[in-house]
Design a protein around this motif. Structure first.
Motif, PDB file in Angstrom:
ATOM      1  N   TYR A  37      -8.003   2.548   6.039  1.00  0.00           N
ATOM      2  CA  TYR A  37      -8.291   1.929   4.747  1.00  0.00           C
ATOM      3  C   TYR A  37      -7.574   2.664   3.617  1.00  0.00           C
ATOM      4  CZ  TYR A  37     -11.776  -1.087   6.859  1.00  0.00           C
ATOM      5  OH  TYR A  37     -12.399  -2.038   7.622  1.00  0.00           O
ATOM      6  N   GLY A  38      -7.552   3.981   3.678  1.00  0.00           N
ATOM      7  CA  GLY A  38      -6.883   4.757   2.646  1.00  0.00           C
ATOM      8  C   GLY A  38      -5.408   4.411   2.542  1.00  0.00           C
ATOM      9  N   GLN A  39      -4.769   4.189   3.684  1.00  0.00           N
ATOM     10  CA  GLN A  39      -3.350   3.817   3.695  1.00  0.00           C
ATOM     11  C   GLN A  39      -3.153   2.443   3.053  1.00  0.00           C
ATOM     12  OE1 GLN A  39      -1.673   3.593   7.636  1.00  0.00           O
ATOM     13  NE2 GLN A  39       0.418   3.591   6.872  1.00  0.00           N
ATOM     14  N   VAL A  40      -4.061   1.515   3.330  1.00  0.00           N
ATOM     15  CA  VAL A  40      -3.965   0.177   2.747  1.00  0.00           C
ATOM     16  C   VAL A  40      -4.061   0.266   1.226  1.00  0.00           C
ATOM     17  CG1 VAL A  40      -5.120  -2.074   2.528  1.00  0.00           C
ATOM     18  CG2 VAL A  40      -4.865  -1.004   4.790  1.00  0.00           C
ATOM     19  N   TYR A  41      -5.077   0.969   0.734  1.00  0.00           N
ATOM     20  CA  TYR A  41      -5.285   1.016  -0.711  1.00  0.00           C
ATOM     21  C   TYR A  41      -4.208   1.829  -1.427  1.00  0.00           C
ATOM     22  CZ  TYR A  41      -9.583  -1.464   0.074  1.00  0.00           C
ATOM     23  OH  TYR A  41     -10.488  -2.433   0.433  1.00  0.00           O
ATOM     24  N   THR A  42      -3.735   2.886  -0.815  1.00  0.00           N
ATOM     25  CA  THR A  42      -2.636   3.656  -1.411  1.00  0.00           C
ATOM     26  C   THR A  42      -1.379   2.797  -1.485  1.00  0.00           C
ATOM     27  OG1 THR A  42      -3.542   5.726  -0.586  1.00  0.00           O
ATOM     28  CG2 THR A  42      -1.215   5.721  -1.148  1.00  0.00           C
ATOM     29  N   THR A  43      -1.096   2.060  -0.421  1.00  0.00           N
ATOM     30  CA  THR A  43       0.086   1.194  -0.410  1.00  0.00           C
ATOM     31  C   THR A  43      -0.051   0.082  -1.437  1.00  0.00           C
ATOM     32  OG1 THR A  43       0.440   1.701   1.932  1.00  0.00           O
ATOM     33  CG2 THR A  43       1.566  -0.247   1.048  1.00  0.00           C
ATOM     34  N   LEU A  44      -1.246  -0.497  -1.546  1.00  0.00           N
ATOM     35  CA  LEU A  44      -1.459  -1.542  -2.557  1.00  0.00           C
ATOM     36  C   LEU A  44      -1.231  -0.992  -3.963  1.00  0.00           C
ATOM     37  CD1 LEU A  44      -4.579  -3.362  -1.079  1.00  0.00           C
ATOM     38  CD2 LEU A  44      -2.298  -4.363  -1.445  1.00  0.00           C
ATOM     39  N   GLN A  45      -1.701   0.212  -4.232  1.00  0.00           N
ATOM     40  CA  GLN A  45      -1.486   0.817  -5.553  1.00  0.00           C
ATOM     41  C   GLN A  45       0.001   0.999  -5.826  1.00  0.00           C
ATOM     42  OE1 GLN A  45      -3.846   4.378  -5.307  1.00  0.00           O
ATOM     43  NE2 GLN A  45      -5.763   3.309  -5.701  1.00  0.00           N
ATOM     44  N   ARG A  46       0.749   1.403  -4.811  1.00  0.00           N
ATOM     45  CA  ARG A  46       2.204   1.566  -4.987  1.00  0.00           C
ATOM     46  C   ARG A  46       2.884   0.219  -5.205  1.00  0.00           C
ATOM     47  NH1 ARG A  46       2.367   5.742  -0.171  1.00  0.00           N
ATOM     48  NH2 ARG A  46       1.844   7.607  -1.324  1.00  0.00           N
ATOM     49  N   LEU A  47       2.432  -0.806  -4.484  1.00  0.00           N
ATOM     50  CA  LEU A  47       3.016  -2.139  -4.675  1.00  0.00           C
ATOM     51  C   LEU A  47       2.781  -2.623  -6.100  1.00  0.00           C
ATOM     52  CD1 LEU A  47       2.027  -3.850  -1.291  1.00  0.00           C
ATOM     53  CD2 LEU A  47       4.337  -3.213  -2.039  1.00  0.00           C
ATOM     54  N   VAL A  48       1.581  -2.380  -6.632  1.00  0.00           N
ATOM     55  CA  VAL A  48       1.283  -2.764  -8.013  1.00  0.00           C
ATOM     56  C   VAL A  48       2.149  -1.946  -8.966  1.00  0.00           C
ATOM     57  CG1 VAL A  48      -0.501  -2.726  -9.811  1.00  0.00           C
ATOM     58  CG2 VAL A  48      -1.039  -3.603  -7.524  1.00  0.00           C
ATOM     59  N   ARG A  49       2.214  -0.640  -8.746  1.00  0.00           N
ATOM     60  CA  ARG A  49       3.030   0.243  -9.591  1.00  0.00           C
ATOM     61  C   ARG A  49       4.486  -0.217  -9.636  1.00  0.00           C
ATOM     62  NH1 ARG A  49       4.309   5.496  -6.676  1.00  0.00           N
ATOM     63  NH2 ARG A  49       5.826   4.059  -5.806  1.00  0.00           N
ATOM     64  N   ASP A  50       5.002  -0.674  -8.470  1.00  0.00           N
ATOM     65  CA  ASP A  50       6.399  -1.074  -8.373  1.00  0.00           C
ATOM     66  C   ASP A  50       6.645  -2.529  -8.758  1.00  0.00           C
ATOM     67  OD1 ASP A  50       6.791   1.509  -7.495  1.00  0.00           O
ATOM     68  OD2 ASP A  50       6.975   0.962  -5.370  1.00  0.00           O
ATOM     69  N   GLY A  51       5.591  -3.236  -9.177  1.00  0.00           N
ATOM     70  CA  GLY A  51       5.738  -4.621  -9.626  1.00  0.00           C
ATOM     71  C   GLY A  51       5.892  -5.627  -8.491  1.00  0.00           C
ATOM     72  N   LEU A  52       5.553  -5.233  -7.266  1.00  0.00           N
ATOM     73  CA  LEU A  52       5.702  -6.125  -6.113  1.00  0.00           C
ATOM     74  C   LEU A  52       4.410  -6.868  -5.794  1.00  0.00           C
ATOM     75  CD1 LEU A  52       7.821  -3.705  -3.920  1.00  0.00           C
ATOM     76  CD2 LEU A  52       8.620  -5.517  -5.451  1.00  0.00           C
ATOM     77  N   ALA A  53       3.310  -6.385  -6.339  1.00  0.00           N
ATOM     78  CA  ALA A  53       2.010  -7.040  -6.210  1.00  0.00           C
ATOM     79  C   ALA A  53       1.272  -6.832  -7.518  1.00  0.00           C
ATOM     80  CB  ALA A  53       1.213  -6.453  -5.040  1.00  0.00           C
ATOM     81  N   GLU A  54       0.238  -7.628  -7.723  1.00  0.00           N
ATOM     82  CA  GLU A  54      -0.565  -7.469  -8.918  1.00  0.00           C
ATOM     83  C   GLU A  54      -2.023  -7.759  -8.586  1.00  0.00           C
ATOM     84  OE1 GLU A  54       1.366 -10.145 -11.579  1.00  0.00           O
ATOM     85  OE2 GLU A  54       0.532 -11.936 -10.637  1.00  0.00           O
ATOM     86  N   VAL A  55      -2.875  -7.240  -9.432  1.00  0.00           N
ATOM     87  CA  VAL A  55      -4.308  -7.469  -9.256  1.00  0.00           C
ATOM     88  C   VAL A  55      -4.610  -8.870  -9.749  1.00  0.00           C
ATOM     89  CG1 VAL A  55      -6.611  -6.762 -10.002  1.00  0.00           C
ATOM     90  CG2 VAL A  55      -4.874  -5.029  -9.479  1.00  0.00           C
TER      91      VAL A  55
END
Length: 177
Positions: A37-55
């Motif tokens: 789970y930690g890997q999923v959430y860390t990766t999601l945070q990076r995707l948001v940071r990099d503009g590849l995903a958003e909340v």
């Protein structure tokens, strides 16, 4: 395997929260190491940071608060680029099994016994994977994933057989160097 791109691929199917992404990853890639789970959430945070995903939003539905994510247009473009790239064959092939054979020779160990033990471990894993892929109700993703692993294990076994047959020559070369 790129967790970043796998999560973008899972988000391509529609907005999801981390729990669902982890569950879908583990279902879609049944023979892969399950994501933490930690890997999923860390990766999601990076995707948001990099503009590849958003909340997309946050809800609790009477339980713990969950944040829903969605892919952005930049995320979809990066995913398409990554998915279309040919995975290059490894330019240098290093293998832990080969390294252990050489180290065994260098240290006066029994490389032949090591190869026999490794072969037995590979055969056991192949039996396990065969049981997984032939189990009643096994889905195609599970069968294909097991087939992939079985083919790699088979290649390792063929290499071990060849190496065992050449062990005397390899020992002489290693000892002479």
């Amino acid at each position: 395997m790129s967790t970043r791109h796998i999560l973008l691929g899972l988000l391509a199917a529609g907005p999801s929260h981390g729990y669902d992404l982890k569950r879908r990853h583990d279902e879609r890639f049944p023979q892969a190491r399950p994501l933490a789970y930690g890997q999923v959430y860390t990766t999601l945070q990076r995707l948001v940071r990099d503009g590849l995903a958003e909340v997309e939003g946050t809800d609790s539905d009477g339980g713990p608060e969950r944040t829903t994510y969605r892919s952005t247009e930049d995320g979809a473009r990066e995913l398409a680029t990554w998915a279309g790239e040919i995975a290059p064959p490894a330019p240098f092939v290093t293998n832990e099994i080969f390294a252990k054979v050489v180290v065994s020779i260098l240290s006066g160990g029994d490389a032949d016994a090591y190869l026999a033990a490794q072969r037995a471990a590979h055969m056991q894993r192949m039996r396990e994977l065969t049981a997984v892929k032939t189990a009643p109700g096994a889905d195609l993703a599970t069968v294909l994933s097991a087939d992939y692993a079985l083919n790699h294990l088979d290649a390792d076994l063929r290499w071990m057989t060849t190496t065992a047959a050449r062990l005397t020559t390899l020992t002489a070369e290693v000892d002479a160097a």
